[in-house]
Design a protein around this motif. Structure first.
Motif, PDB file in Angstrom:
ATOM      1  N   VAL A  75       0.875  -1.171   0.000  1.00 39.19           N
ATOM      2  CA  VAL A  75       0.000   0.000   0.000  1.00 39.19           C
ATOM      3  C   VAL A  75       0.915   1.224   0.000  1.00 39.19           C
ATOM      4  O   VAL A  75       1.661   1.435   0.953  1.00 39.19           O
ATOM      5  CB  VAL A  75      -0.920   0.017   1.232  1.00 39.19           C
ATOM      6  CG1 VAL A  75      -1.807   1.255   1.217  1.00 39.19           C
ATOM      7  CG2 VAL A  75      -1.764  -1.254   1.292  1.00 39.19           C
TER       8      VAL A  75
ATOM      9  N   LYS B 278      -2.028   5.711   4.895  1.00 39.55           N
ATOM     10  CA  LYS B 278      -1.627   4.325   4.630  1.00 39.55           C
ATOM     11  C   LYS B 278      -1.639   3.491   5.911  1.00 39.55           C
ATOM     12  O   LYS B 278      -2.231   2.413   5.965  1.00 39.55           O
ATOM     13  CB  LYS B 278      -0.223   4.298   4.004  1.00 39.55           C
ATOM     14  CG  LYS B 278      -0.084   5.081   2.713  1.00 39.55           C
ATOM     15  CD  LYS B 278       1.321   5.020   2.163  1.00 39.55           C
ATOM     16  CE  LYS B 278       2.332   5.691   3.062  1.00 39.55           C
ATOM     17  NZ  LYS B 278       2.099   7.146   3.208  1.00 39.55           N
ATOM     18  N   THR B 279      -0.971   4.019   6.930  1.00 42.82           N
ATOM     19  CA  THR B 279      -0.890   3.275   8.190  1.00 42.82           C
ATOM     20  C   THR B 279      -2.270   3.122   8.817  1.00 42.82           C
ATOM     21  O   THR B 279      -2.619   2.053   9.333  1.00 42.82           O
ATOM     22  CB  THR B 279       0.061   3.996   9.161  1.00 42.82           C
ATOM     23  OG1 THR B 279       1.368   4.064   8.575  1.00 42.82           O
ATOM     24  CG2 THR B 279       0.138   3.264  10.490  1.00 42.82           C
TER      25      THR B 279
ATOM     26  N   ASP C 277       5.560  -1.501   8.243  1.00 43.37           N
ATOM     27  CA  ASP C 277       5.000  -0.168   8.039  1.00 43.37           C
ATOM     28  C   ASP C 277       6.090   0.850   7.709  1.00 43.37           C
ATOM     29  O   ASP C 277       7.098   0.936   8.398  1.00 43.37           O
ATOM     30  CB  ASP C 277       4.249   0.253   9.312  1.00 43.37           C
ATOM     31  CG  ASP C 277       3.503   1.560   9.136  1.00 43.37           C
ATOM     32  OD1 ASP C 277       3.059   1.844   8.012  1.00 43.37           O
ATOM     33  OD2 ASP C 277       3.370   2.290  10.130  1.00 43.37           O
TER      34      ASP C 277
ATOM     35  N   THR D 218       3.781  -0.909   3.750  1.00 43.23           N
ATOM     36  CA  THR D 218       3.328   0.446   3.417  1.00 43.23           C
ATOM     37  C   THR D 218       4.565   1.262   3.078  1.00 43.23           C
ATOM     38  O   THR D 218       5.628   1.080   3.695  1.00 43.23           O
ATOM     39  CB  THR D 218       2.568   1.126   4.566  1.00 43.23           C
ATOM     40  OG1 THR D 218       3.475   1.464   5.619  1.00 43.23           O
ATOM     41  CG2 THR D 218       1.462   0.231   5.097  1.00 43.23           C
TER      42      THR D 218
END
Length: 783
Positions: free
Chosen positions: A48, A56-57, A129, A156
């Motif tokens: 993502v 995103k997170t 992440d 991400t």
């Protein structure tokens, strides 16, 4: 032994709904859930990606915590990748998140083997992440087995090309900007929650939302500004400011943050800028942040004196807690962890907001980053005017030496020479911070001499520096109010190793907070002079601690002391508690039994303000107890003060019959039982107790049967079962507790998981869809 949840930390007893609800991206979440659950059984990768502040997170976290995802995967782990990642920290982060294990003593090779072994045979979901470079993944890829069970790895990233380099078959999901309608819905919700927006504000509100260009971060920050004054005049003024200043260009994010900062009350501005001192993606303990703010003198109060009555609402701690809540309500700070009492345990700031704090703090000469950031900032303050310095590097460097070089103190070879050196007279530094405990800076006794040059130092936080020695030079810094040290094992230390706090600790007459974390096997010696610090409020000594015996002639009332957490002999603890009447948090690690079968703890009757008590018996729970020592007893039915709100028992080996006394504590809200705190196969909960209990947690408790009804826990909100491998089931009546929100199960036997699902099914049949279940089965192959 827990030491981080002091009584003053109960900021925001209920989580801010604005920060826990995702508005928009419902379709995106649905697509990602399908990708995670469906498709091929081989290990698959999902990326993502999108610009900073796009959410995103937030989106991935929403999916990560969905009950369907929790149930589908045997193991779920989340780790954050910084711009300067360490492979070791990533491995430790995944193991801690997915399996709740701490393997810090293992080598990197052993960590890789441990992770691969733990994941083998599991259907796992791992989120990395904010990944910046494909090599961050390439260094770890061999740790992730592909057992054709449908495992998934999610990245991400801000960079669109990362997924191409990670894996050729990676599913790439570019995150879009919000539509005008979604933007308005998000802005409106963040300001008004479920309430409707006044008609007079709708038009200007929609215009402000449109000017945020579909960027969630800008919308959230803008909502924090608008929520502070819900009048048309204010909204029109904000609308004029945003009409030309906000766009979806990355460099324009700062304009939105600048606007929010501009409208902060003056007393909150330095508290917000203080977040610059913490590393990227660092979860900041709320208790630590508040203590630092207080030591810095950033907390203002209407009182003119420094001493406050215990029940005074306007105390510094409560004012500081209010400051933090205010920053959270303005969407400048996010809650990252909540404690068992519902308070804020840790917080974090978005990267964009942190970048703003770094730039503004440096420009205003509020905080100066070392050793590298000053090279990138114009108009760097001269060294003679720097007030606060902090570590700006995530690499393994000696922070103390970098500090020495920056202030040109290399030629100072002893504390005595430092104090006599006239070239240091111009130093005005009040604060030295290196507080990222995951870093691995090392320094020995010779490195510390230059610290003596900072004669007006108030805060010395070296908790992110791996010290091989205790810096004795600190006793020459007479203005210190806050000291935090971390002593770590060092393979190739230089010179003499001194693991004793200096005997002249009582010379630090202004010291309010002393934190020492000893990670060495050898004990740190604490002189009795430490207990002579009249202004000391918080004493937190972790790890192997050896206390010097305190002469009776040296004991006097420590009325300011509120927090004590330490390993200490029982007889010394009894003596200390006679002189600390205002304790609010007490953590004792000691031999609580000796040769007796009765639980021996000091008399707590005089502690009329004690709210948080942790008792850890210094005896291995695997110890082979003789038959006559199989069960222990409380020495008195009134051994715990009625003021207690939180009680943690570790290795106390009590009989379940004793639980009736604990249940009668009138204010108890949190009860944590760990490592055979109670022994016996069956707990029959009795009526009339636990009237205010909200959080009940078991860890490594070896009971087999538990008999309980909903009426026996009338206010329970959270039940946590961790490593209760012998328990047959959770009582079905627990589900009928009206206030119960979540049952969390971690590494219990399958029968416990089944009983929890029966409770959920029973509640759904009764029309209750509020109760949730979380299952973490890192060691089992099926759920």
């Amino acid at each position: 032994m827990e030491t981080s949840n002091s009584s003053f930390q109960k900021v925001g007893s209920q989580r801010d709904a604005r920060s826990t609800t995702v508005v928009g991206y419902d379709e995106d979440a649905r697509i990602l859930i399908e990708k995670l659950k469906g498709g091929r059984k081989q290990l698959q990768f999902i990326s993502v990606f999108g610009m900073a502040g796009l959410g995103k997170t937030t989106l991935v976290r929403k999916v990560f915590t969905e009950p369907l995802i929790e149930y589908h995967f045997h193991v779920r782990a989340w780790t954050t990748v910084t711009q300067e990642p360490k492979k070791r920290d990533l491995l430790l982060g995944i193991l801690k998140s997915g399996f709740d294990v701490d393997n810090k003593n293992e080598s990197d090779m052993e960590l890789r083997a441990t992770l691969k072994r733990r994941l083998s045979g599991q259907r796992y979901l791992v989120v990395m992440d904010d990944i910046w470079d494909s090599k961050d993944w390439n260094d770890l890829m061999l740790c992730f087995p592909d057992d054709n069970l449908g495992s998934r790895i999610v990245f991400t990233s801000r960079l669109a090309d990362v997924p191409f380099k990670v894996h050729p078959g990676c599913y790439k999901y570019p995150l879009r900007f919000l539509s005008h309608e979604e933007s308005w819905n998000l802005l409106r919700y963040r300001v008004f929650l479920e309430d409707s927006c006044p008609t007079s504000l709708i038009k200007i509100g929609q215009e402000i939302a449109r000017n945020c260009k579909g960027l969630p971060l800008s919308l959230v920050v803008m909502a924090g500004i608008l929520a502070s004054d819900q009048t048309a005049n204010w909204w029109n003024q904000v609308g004029e400011d945003t009409s030309s200043n906000v766009s979806n260009a990355p460099e324009q994010h700062m304009k939105t943050v600048e606007l929010s900062y501009k409208h902060l009350p003056n007393h909150l501005k330095p508290c917000f800028l203080y977040f610059a001192a913490f590393p990227e993606d660092y979860e900041i303990p709320a208790w630590k942040l508040i203590l630092l703010w207080m030591a810095e003198g950033l907390i203002k109060t209407t009182q003119t004196t420094e001493k406050f009555p215990e029940d005074e609402e306007n105390s510094l701690e409560k004012v500081a807690a209010g400051y933090l809540n205010n920053l959270i309500s303005r969407s400048l700070v996010m809650v990252s962890k909540t404690g068992s009492n519902g308070g804020i345990k840790a917080c974090i700031v978005h990267d964009v907001l942190r970048d703003f704090c770094i730039q503004r703090a440096s420009k205003a000469n509020f905080l100066q980053q070392l050793p590298r950031y000053q090279l990138h900032v114009s108009n760097t303050p001269t060294k003679s005017t720097v007030k606060r310095v902090y570590s700006g590097s995530d690499s393994e460097k000696n922070f103390i030496l970098e500090l020495t070089r920056y202030f040109q103190l290399e030629n100072l070879f002893s504390p005595y020479e430092t104090l006599l050196n006239k070239s240091t007279d111009s130093l005005k530094v009040n604060t030295i911070l290196c507080c990222n405990a995951s870093l691995s800076f090392y320094a020995d006794c010779y490195d510390f001499y230059a610290l003596g040059a900072f004669r007006v130092l108030r805060v010395l936080d070296l908790s992110g520096t791996g010290l091989s020695n205790v810096p004795h030079v600190m006793v020459s810094l007479l203005t210190l109010r806050y000291v935090a040290l971390c002593i770590k094992p060092v393979d190739d230390h230089r010179g003499f190793v001194d693991l004793s706090l200096p005997n002249s600790m009582n010379s630090l007459i202004f010291l309010e907070t002393l934190i020492v974390h000893n990670r060495k096997e050898n004990g740190i010696h604490v002189p009795y002079e430490t207990w002579m610090l009249n202004r000391l409020k918080h004493l937190i000594l972790r790890g192997n601690i050896v206390h010097q015996d305190i002469p009776d002639s040296q004991m006097h009332c420590l009325s300011n002391l509120k927090t004590v957490s330490t390993q200490i002999p029982l007889d010394q603890c009894k003596k200390i508690l006679e002189y600390t009447p205002n304790l609010r948090k007490l953590g004792i690690r000691a031999a609580l039994y000796l040769s007796s079968t009765k639980l021996r703890i000091p008399n707590l009757d005089k502690l009329q303000h004690l709210e948080n008590l942790s008792l850890q018996n210094d005896l291995n729970p695997g110890y082979d107890l003789t038959d006559n020592l199989l069960h222990r007893e409380l020495t008195s039915p009134f051994m715990f003060p009625a003021t207690l709100k939180k009680l943690t028992l570790v290795c106390t080996f009590l009989k379940w019959d004793e639980m009736e006394q604990i249940g009668m504590l009138p204010n108890l809200e949190v009860l944590k039982l760990q490592c055979e705190a109670f022994r016996g196969e069956k707990w029959e909960t009795t009526d009339g107790g636990f009237c205010r209990l909200k959080h009940l947690a078991f860890k490594f408790i070896k009971f087999v049967q538990w008999s309980a009804y909903s009426e026996q826990f009338p206010n329970l909100q959270h039940l946590k079962m961790d490593e209760c491998t012998q328990l047959e089931e959770i009582p079905i009546g627990i589900g009928d507790i009206y206030t119960l929100e979540r049952i969390e199960i971690r590494n219990c036997n399958y029968a416990v998981v089944q009983s929890a699902h029966k409770i959920i099914e029973d509640q759904l049949n009764k029309g209750n869809d509020f109760l949730k279940i979380s299952v973490f089965q890192g060691m089992q192959t099926s759920v």
